[in-house]
Scaffold this motif. Structure first.
Motif, mmCIF file in Angstrom:
data_model
loop_
_atom_site.group_PDB
_atom_site.id
_atom_site.type_symbol
_atom_site.label_atom_id
_atom_site.label_comp_id
_atom_site.label_asym_id
_atom_site.label_seq_id
_atom_site.Cartn_x
_atom_site.Cartn_y
_atom_site.Cartn_z
ATOM 1 N N PRO A 1 48.323 49.275 21.820
ATOM 2 C CA PRO A 1 47.915 49.431 23.261
ATOM 3 C C PRO A 1 46.578 49.002 23.938
ATOM 4 O O PRO A 1 46.459 48.543 24.917
ATOM 5 N N LYS B 1 44.361 47.261 27.802
ATOM 6 C CA LYS B 1 43.277 47.793 28.231
ATOM 7 C C LYS B 1 42.833 47.351 29.420
ATOM 8 O O LYS B 1 42.291 48.147 30.457
ATOM 9 N N ASP C 1 47.065 55.966 26.425
ATOM 10 C CA ASP C 1 48.066 55.301 25.854
ATOM 11 C C ASP C 1 49.390 56.001 25.224
ATOM 12 O O ASP C 1 49.223 57.236 25.142
#
Length: 262
Positions: free
Chosen positions: A87, A91, A106
């Motif tokens: 994940p 960002k 996430d």
């Protein structure tokens, strides 16, 4: 009198046989033939994925820091990563959505190494728990394989999902119309036809569903990611690489706009 070397215990032989069978299966999955007439993006497009960092640099060069107006309705958003990624790769998208006031999380499962019944059940429980805590359905944004999870989650628990946005997700057509299916089979240990989410991939979820796709995608065939009318509500073309879906400024702007409008 010399002693004879002892043979490995039976349990060790059984372990070696199991390991050998597993390796043979993975090898067969790695070299499985592609059906005639089915193709992923051409080699020049695949090689073009290497230009992703340059694309991002050019998009940001000389441009002011992006500023997003506060959303009239701040929404809970879950980001689902692509195959083989974490994940953290998404960002920049999370930052853009948060700057508009949305509450972003996430998927909570770390790296995405493929689908399994256990993984999907855990994810469905997480979606239901978060939706109840937030007091409203979630927006699911899935990159590539993450988009397949998002579409299936919306079918499994539609009361807890309010919007699905896929990015370069191969939900339409043959499951081998991409350049990643063999890698997926080797890592996941099963054929794309036997994946837990292999059924009704093209069936549209019962919630608003938007597909972002790119003619520059070097991993997923554009038609497979765009889908056909009836398989999604809207298809939005973006000129980014497949890897670029995770962080390109144009993708971030598009997501902020779509979450605000839908």
């Amino acid at each position: 009198m010399a002693t004879q070397p002892s043979s490995p215990p039976r349990s060790a032989w059984a372990h070696l046989e199991t390991l050998g069978a597993a390796l043979a299966r993975r090898r067969a999955l790695a070299f499985a033939p592609r059906p005639e007439g089915v193709r992923g993006p051409a080699w020049p497009q695949l090689i073009g994925e290497l230009a992703t960092p340059i694309d991002h640099w050019q998009a940001a060069r000389g441009a002011p820091l992006p500023s997003y107006p506060p959303a009239r309705h701040a929404r809970p958003v879950m980001l689902l990563p692509g195959f083989g990624t974490h994940p953290v790769r998404m960002k920049p998208l999370a930052t853009a959505l948060e700057s508009a006031g949305h509450r972003v999380s996430d998927w909570g499962l770390g790296f995405n190494f493929g689908s399994s019944e256990d993984r999907f059940e855990r994810l469905a429980e997480r979606v239901e728990t978060m939706a109840r805590r937030e007091g409203e359905p979630l927006v699911l944004i899935g990159w590539s394989l993450g988009g397949l999870f998002a579409r299936q989650l919306a079918k499994t628990c539609p009361d807890h999902v309010g919007l699905v946005i896929t990015m370069g997700t191969p939900f339409s057509g043959d499951r081998r119309a991409n350049n990643a299916w063999r890698a997926y089979q080797v890592v996941a240990g099963h054929s794309v036809d036997d994946a837990p989410m292999a059924q009704d991939l093209a069936t549209k979820p019962p919630v608003p569903t938007i597909a972002l796709w790119s003619p520059r995608d070097g991993i997923i065939a554009p038609r497979s990611a765009a889908g056909w009318p009836g398989e999604r509500d809207l298809a939005v073309p973006l000129r980014v690489t497949h890897l670029g879906f995770a962080a390109h400024p144009q993708v971030a702007r598009t997501l902020v706009d779509l979450v605000a409008r839908y």
